[in-house]
Design a protein around this motif. Structure first.
Motif, PDB file in Angstrom:
ATOM      1  N   LEU A 102      79.550  62.523  13.263  1.00  0.00           N
ATOM      2  CA  LEU A 102      79.328  61.847  14.546  1.00  0.00           C
ATOM      3  C   LEU A 102      79.395  62.837  15.697  1.00  0.00           C
ATOM      4  CD1 LEU A 102      81.412  58.567  14.041  1.00  0.00           C
ATOM      5  CD2 LEU A 102      78.955  58.920  13.702  1.00  0.00           C
ATOM      6  N   TYR A 103      80.346  63.769  15.620  1.00  0.00           N
ATOM      7  CA  TYR A 103      80.443  64.788  16.677  1.00  0.00           C
ATOM      8  C   TYR A 103      79.197  65.684  16.679  1.00  0.00           C
ATOM      9  CZ  TYR A 103      81.734  68.976  19.194  1.00  0.00           C
ATOM     10  OH  TYR A 103      81.727  70.040  20.064  1.00  0.00           O
ATOM     11  N   ASP A 104      78.789  66.118  15.493  1.00  0.00           N
ATOM     12  CA  ASP A 104      77.615  66.998  15.402  1.00  0.00           C
ATOM     13  C   ASP A 104      76.361  66.320  15.936  1.00  0.00           C
ATOM     14  OD1 ASP A 104      79.183  68.949  14.261  1.00  0.00           O
ATOM     15  OD2 ASP A 104      78.588  68.506  12.198  1.00  0.00           O
ATOM     16  N   ALA A 105      76.310  64.987  15.839  1.00  0.00           N
ATOM     17  CA  ALA A 105      75.150  64.242  16.330  1.00  0.00           C
ATOM     18  C   ALA A 105      75.222  63.989  17.838  1.00  0.00           C
ATOM     19  CB  ALA A 105      75.040  62.910  15.595  1.00  0.00           C
ATOM     20  N   GLY A 106      76.298  64.432  18.478  1.00  0.00           N
ATOM     21  CA  GLY A 106      76.415  64.297  19.925  1.00  0.00           C
ATOM     22  C   GLY A 106      76.995  62.981  20.395  1.00  0.00           C
ATOM     23  N   TYR A 107      77.635  62.233  19.497  1.00  0.00           N
ATOM     24  CA  TYR A 107      78.123  60.904  19.853  1.00  0.00           C
ATOM     25  C   TYR A 107      79.565  60.895  20.375  1.00  0.00           C
ATOM     26  CZ  TYR A 107      74.042  58.980  17.418  1.00  0.00           C
ATOM     27  OH  TYR A 107      72.767  58.663  17.032  1.00  0.00           O
ATOM     28  N   LEU A 108      80.253  62.031  20.306  1.00  0.00           N
ATOM     29  CA  LEU A 108      81.663  62.054  20.693  1.00  0.00           C
ATOM     30  C   LEU A 108      81.919  63.027  21.831  1.00  0.00           C
ATOM     31  CD1 LEU A 108      83.216  61.946  17.128  1.00  0.00           C
ATOM     32  CD2 LEU A 108      83.498  60.202  18.892  1.00  0.00           C
ATOM     33  N   LEU A 109      82.773  62.604  22.740  1.00  0.00           N
ATOM     34  CA  LEU A 109      83.134  63.412  23.906  1.00  0.00           C
ATOM     35  C   LEU A 109      84.206  64.420  23.503  1.00  0.00           C
ATOM     36  CD1 LEU A 109      82.224  63.174  26.920  1.00  0.00           C
ATOM     37  CD2 LEU A 109      84.398  61.999  27.333  1.00  0.00           C
ATOM     38  N   TYR A 137      87.769  66.435  19.054  1.00  0.00           N
ATOM     39  CA  TYR A 137      86.991  65.260  19.458  1.00  0.00           C
ATOM     40  C   TYR A 137      87.699  63.942  19.150  1.00  0.00           C
ATOM     41  CZ  TYR A 137      85.648  65.557  14.516  1.00  0.00           C
ATOM     42  OH  TYR A 137      85.672  65.636  13.142  1.00  0.00           O
ATOM     43  N   GLY A 138      88.942  64.012  18.667  1.00  0.00           N
ATOM     44  CA  GLY A 138      89.689  62.786  18.398  1.00  0.00           C
ATOM     45  C   GLY A 138      91.178  63.006  18.558  1.00  0.00           C
ATOM     46  N   VAL A 139      91.885  61.970  18.995  1.00  0.00           N
ATOM     47  CA  VAL A 139      93.342  62.046  19.079  1.00  0.00           C
ATOM     48  C   VAL A 139      93.915  61.412  17.825  1.00  0.00           C
ATOM     49  CG1 VAL A 139      93.474  59.859  20.383  1.00  0.00           C
ATOM     50  CG2 VAL A 139      95.388  61.450  20.457  1.00  0.00           C
ATOM     51  N   PRO A 140      94.863  62.056  17.132  1.00  0.00           N
ATOM     52  CA  PRO A 140      95.461  61.450  15.938  1.00  0.00           C
ATOM     53  C   PRO A 140      96.107  60.111  16.287  1.00  0.00           C
ATOM     54  CG  PRO A 140      96.056  63.777  16.115  1.00  0.00           C
ATOM     55  CD  PRO A 140      95.409  63.402  17.419  1.00  0.00           C
ATOM     56  N   PHE A 141      95.881  59.096  15.427  1.00  0.00           N
ATOM     57  CA  PHE A 141      96.416  57.768  15.725  1.00  0.00           C
ATOM     58  C   PHE A 141      97.303  57.232  14.610  1.00  0.00           C
ATOM     59  CE2 PHE A 141      95.607  53.018  16.343  1.00  0.00           C
ATOM     60  CZ  PHE A 141      96.604  52.903  17.297  1.00  0.00           C
ATOM     61  N   ILE A 142      96.765  57.009  13.400  1.00  0.00           N
ATOM     62  CA  ILE A 142      97.599  56.445  12.340  1.00  0.00           C
ATOM     63  C   ILE A 142      97.503  57.253  11.046  1.00  0.00           C
ATOM     64  CG2 ILE A 142      97.658  54.071  13.182  1.00  0.00           C
ATOM     65  CD1 ILE A 142      95.407  53.356  11.290  1.00  0.00           C
ATOM     66  N   ALA A 143      98.653  57.429  10.422  1.00  0.00           N
ATOM     67  CA  ALA A 143      98.746  58.051   9.105  1.00  0.00           C
ATOM     68  C   ALA A 143      99.387  57.053   8.149  1.00  0.00           C
ATOM     69  CB  ALA A 143      99.580  59.328   9.173  1.00  0.00           C
ATOM     70  N   THR A 144      99.154  57.258   6.871  1.00  0.00           N
ATOM     71  CA  THR A 144      99.792  56.424   5.854  1.00  0.00           C
ATOM     72  C   THR A 144     100.478  57.329   4.840  1.00  0.00           C
ATOM     73  OG1 THR A 144      97.728  56.359   4.593  1.00  0.00           O
ATOM     74  CG2 THR A 144      98.180  54.499   6.059  1.00  0.00           C
ATOM     75  N   SER A 145     101.493  56.810   4.201  1.00  0.00           N
ATOM     76  CA  SER A 145     102.245  57.586   3.228  1.00  0.00           C
ATOM     77  C   SER A 145     102.131  56.961   1.849  1.00  0.00           C
ATOM     78  CB  SER A 145     103.716  57.664   3.648  1.00  0.00           C
ATOM     79  OG  SER A 145     104.405  58.638   2.882  1.00  0.00           O
ATOM     80  N   GLY A 307      91.847  58.594  13.651  1.00  0.00           N
ATOM     81  CA  GLY A 307      91.985  59.082  15.018  1.00  0.00           C
ATOM     82  C   GLY A 307      91.198  58.147  15.928  1.00  0.00           C
ATOM     83  N   ILE A 308      91.222  58.430  17.215  1.00  0.00           N
ATOM     84  CA  ILE A 308      90.428  57.656  18.176  1.00  0.00           C
ATOM     85  C   ILE A 308      89.606  58.630  19.006  1.00  0.00           C
ATOM     86  CG2 ILE A 308      90.486  56.113  20.186  1.00  0.00           C
ATOM     87  CD1 ILE A 308      92.959  54.828  19.065  1.00  0.00           C
ATOM     88  N   GLY A 309      88.323  58.337  19.147  1.00  0.00           N
ATOM     89  CA  GLY A 309      87.436  59.181  19.928  1.00  0.00           C
ATOM     90  C   GLY A 309      86.791  58.412  21.059  1.00  0.00           C
ATOM     91  N   VAL A 310      86.137  59.146  21.934  1.00  0.00           N
ATOM     92  CA  VAL A 310      85.456  58.565  23.095  1.00  0.00           C
ATOM     93  C   VAL A 310      83.951  58.668  22.911  1.00  0.00           C
ATOM     94  CG1 VAL A 310      85.119  58.689  25.595  1.00  0.00           C
ATOM     95  CG2 VAL A 310      87.378  59.167  24.625  1.00  0.00           C
ATOM     96  N   ASN A 311      83.279  57.559  23.054  1.00  0.00           N
ATOM     97  CA  ASN A 311      81.825  57.511  22.988  1.00  0.00           C
ATOM     98  C   ASN A 311      81.239  58.369  24.116  1.00  0.00           C
ATOM     99  OD1 ASN A 311      79.105  56.827  22.934  1.00  0.00           O
ATOM    100  ND2 ASN A 311      79.462  54.624  22.796  1.00  0.00           N
ATOM    101  N   ALA A 312      80.440  59.350  23.748  1.00  0.00           N
ATOM    102  CA  ALA A 312      79.845  60.238  24.755  1.00  0.00           C
ATOM    103  C   ALA A 312      78.940  59.480  25.714  1.00  0.00           C
ATOM    104  CB  ALA A 312      79.058  61.351  24.061  1.00  0.00           C
ATOM    105  N   GLN A 313      78.479  58.280  25.327  1.00  0.00           N
ATOM    106  CA  GLN A 313      77.584  57.501  26.167  1.00  0.00           C
ATOM    107  C   GLN A 313      78.303  56.490  27.070  1.00  0.00           C
ATOM    108  OE1 GLN A 313      73.987  56.123  23.788  1.00  0.00           O
ATOM    109  NE2 GLN A 313      75.296  56.801  22.107  1.00  0.00           N
ATOM    110  N   THR A 314      79.634  56.445  26.995  1.00  0.00           N
ATOM    111  CA  THR A 314      80.347  55.468  27.813  1.00  0.00           C
ATOM    112  C   THR A 314      80.078  55.685  29.299  1.00  0.00           C
ATOM    113  OG1 THR A 314      82.508  54.537  28.382  1.00  0.00           O
ATOM    114  CG2 THR A 314      82.446  56.883  27.877  1.00  0.00           C
ATOM    115  N   ARG A 315      80.039  54.588  30.056  1.00  0.00           N
ATOM    116  CA  ARG A 315      79.844  54.674  31.508  1.00  0.00           C
ATOM    117  C   ARG A 315      81.164  54.837  32.238  1.00  0.00           C
ATOM    118  NH1 ARG A 315      77.589  49.727  33.559  1.00  0.00           N
ATOM    119  NH2 ARG A 315      78.548  48.691  31.766  1.00  0.00           N
ATOM    120  N   HIS A 316      82.264  54.848  31.462  1.00  0.00           N
ATOM    121  CA  HIS A 316      83.594  54.908  32.091  1.00  0.00           C
ATOM    122  C   HIS A 316      84.422  56.013  31.448  1.00  0.00           C
ATOM    123  CE1 HIS A 316      82.555  51.086  33.945  1.00  0.00           C
ATOM    124  NE2 HIS A 316      82.296  50.580  32.753  1.00  0.00           N
ATOM    125  N   LYS A 317      83.953  57.240  31.557  1.00  0.00           N
ATOM    126  CA  LYS A 317      84.615  58.358  30.883  1.00  0.00           C
ATOM    127  C   LYS A 317      86.040  58.575  31.393  1.00  0.00           C
ATOM    128  CE  LYS A 317      80.389  60.847  29.656  1.00  0.00           C
ATOM    129  NZ  LYS A 317      79.600  62.091  29.775  1.00  0.00           N
TER     130      LYS A 317
END
Length: 427
Positions: A102-109, A137-145, A307-317
């Motif tokens: 997704l990052y390589d395709a330009g979809y992530l900020l 391009y992403g913030v770590p969010f959830i892990a599992t054990s 993780g959680i990423g930001v859509n590069a196309q968002t209007r509210h960066k």
């Protein structure tokens, strides 16, 4: 008459002003920024809405709307949304290859400007959401054990203790079976469970944890070396301790067998905690880490899941990045861990959680090397992909149709068709 008309005109003018001033609120429009958060966790709607209310209290001008898609459809739906420009402003990211695409395709900020991320997470936790060029391009969010649930009452009744080595575990299983107690609730009716909650659970102890896994990835070790054969042999040695007719029983059947006290142990994951707590089994249940072979360093699978990423196309960066900064805070990680027992934050300093069983799982990391599931990094990026190869091999071992040596050879041969480092390794 003119005076009355003037007064009437003035009144109408004032009413119109009031209507115009209140039009947004009257029709549900406000000055708030509304952002959608995409996810594959439809089970978490209530908990995530509670968590997002905390964000809204801190940032009243930004509202995050949790908008999940069923896990089986998530990847395809998200890609389609991104292509047509309707994707959420923020969305969950799989670890490694899927999100890298997704990052390589330009979809992530890119998130490198956000200082809170490197401040609160070390590089091993951010690696699954870091591009090959080093961009985050992403913030770590959830892990599992991963671990082994056990019926403490049955252990006490039959005079058995938590095993310290793999050899001790097999002795324990034999003792329970002789006493008429099924040692393991696990079954093979759902093939993925053999791969994900048994083999990936035990493999790190046999291959040497992260160091060993990285040696396979670099081509320093072959996938049919003795370490991999030993891991497959360990899986084979568990098969006699599965419940009767295990090939006819699925994941939920296995959970119920354990909850009903009909088996002593369950190789599973931390995500099972809410299920067991909701079922309230009539016995004391606890968790231990899968033990290593005698003389080996202990390791445990602590999988960096989302993780959680930001859509590069968002209007509210700006608003989206504000949310990313908030998510990165350790106290928010603790909040998430309390709302979603069995899903863990990845911050440098692990928070104390309110669920005792979740803290038991986190405590297993102490004194052990931690690593992700064996094939998640790089090995799912080609055909045949590493997950599919492992799935076939592990289930063939349980079925008795393939030896550990043949399974390891099949993994090596399959990956060497496209993964270049395997082509240069020397067994």
């Amino acid at each position: 008459m003119r005076i009355k008309n003037s007064i009437l005109f003035l009144l109408i003018f004032m009413v119109n002003l009031l209507l115009i001033a209140n039009f947004p609120a009257a029709w549900g429009y406000t000055d708030k920024v509304h952002l959608r958060l995409g996810s594959w966790r439809t089970e978490d709607i209530k908990q995530m809405n509670t968590m997002l209310q905390h964000f809204n209290l801190a940032y009243p001008d930004i509202r995050i709307i949790f908008d999940p898609t069923p896990a089986t459809e998530y990847d395809a739906v998200l890609k389609a949304q991104l292509k047509v420009g309707t994707a959420p402003d923020l969305f969950y990211l799989r670890s490694f290859g899927v999100s890298q695409q997704l990052y390589d395709a330009g979809y992530l900020l890119p998130l490198d400007p956000i200082d809170e991320i490197p401040s609160h997470f070390d590089s091993t936790m951010t690696a699954p959401w870091t591009a090959s060029n080093g961009t985050l391009y992403g913030v770590p969010f959830i892990a599992t054990s991963h671990g082994v649930y056990y019926n403490a009452d049955l252990f006490e009744k039959h005079g058995v203790v938590i095993p310290k080595t793999w050899e001790d575990l097999l002795i324990l299983c034999r003792a329970l079976k002789r006493s008429g107690v099924p040692p393991l609730a696990n079954a093979s009716g759902d093939p993925w469970t053999i791969n994900e909650i048994i083999f990936f659970n035990i493999a790190p102890n046999f291959i040497g944890g992260r160091t060993g896994r990285m040696a396979y990835l670099s081509g320093e070790r072959c996938f049919n070396d003795q370490g991999m054969i030993d891991a497959f042999t360990a899986l084979k040695n568990l098969q006699p301790f599965f419940v009767e007719n295990h090939h006819l029983l699925g994941y939920m059947d296995s959970l119920q067998l354990f909850v009903q006290g009909k088996a002593a142990m369950w190789f599973g994951g931390s995500w099972d905690i809410p299920y067991f707590e909701n079922e309230s089994p009539p016995f004391t249940w606890k968790i231990f880490a899968p033990p290593p072979p005698k003389g080996h360093t202990p390791h445990i699978t602590f999988h960096l899941d989302a993780g959680i990423g930001v859509n590069a196309q968002t209007r509210h960066k700006a608003a989206a990045l504000t949310f990313i900064q908030w998510i990165a805070k350790p106290e928010v990680g603790g909040l998430m861990g309390d709302l979603l027992p069995g899903f863990f934050p990845m911050h440098r300093k692990a928070p104390q959680l309110s669920t005792p069983h979740a803290n038991q799982f986190l405590a297993l990391n102490q004194g052990r090397g931690t690593d992700i599931r064996l094939v998640w990094e790089k090995l799912r990026d080609g055909t045949p992909d590493g997950y599919a190869l492992m799935l076939k091999a592990t289930n063939a071992i349980i079925d008795g149709t393939q030896s550990p040596e043949a399974a390891a050879d099949a993994i090596q041969a399959g990956l060497s068709q496209w993964y270049k480092p395997t082509q240069k390794c020397k067994k």
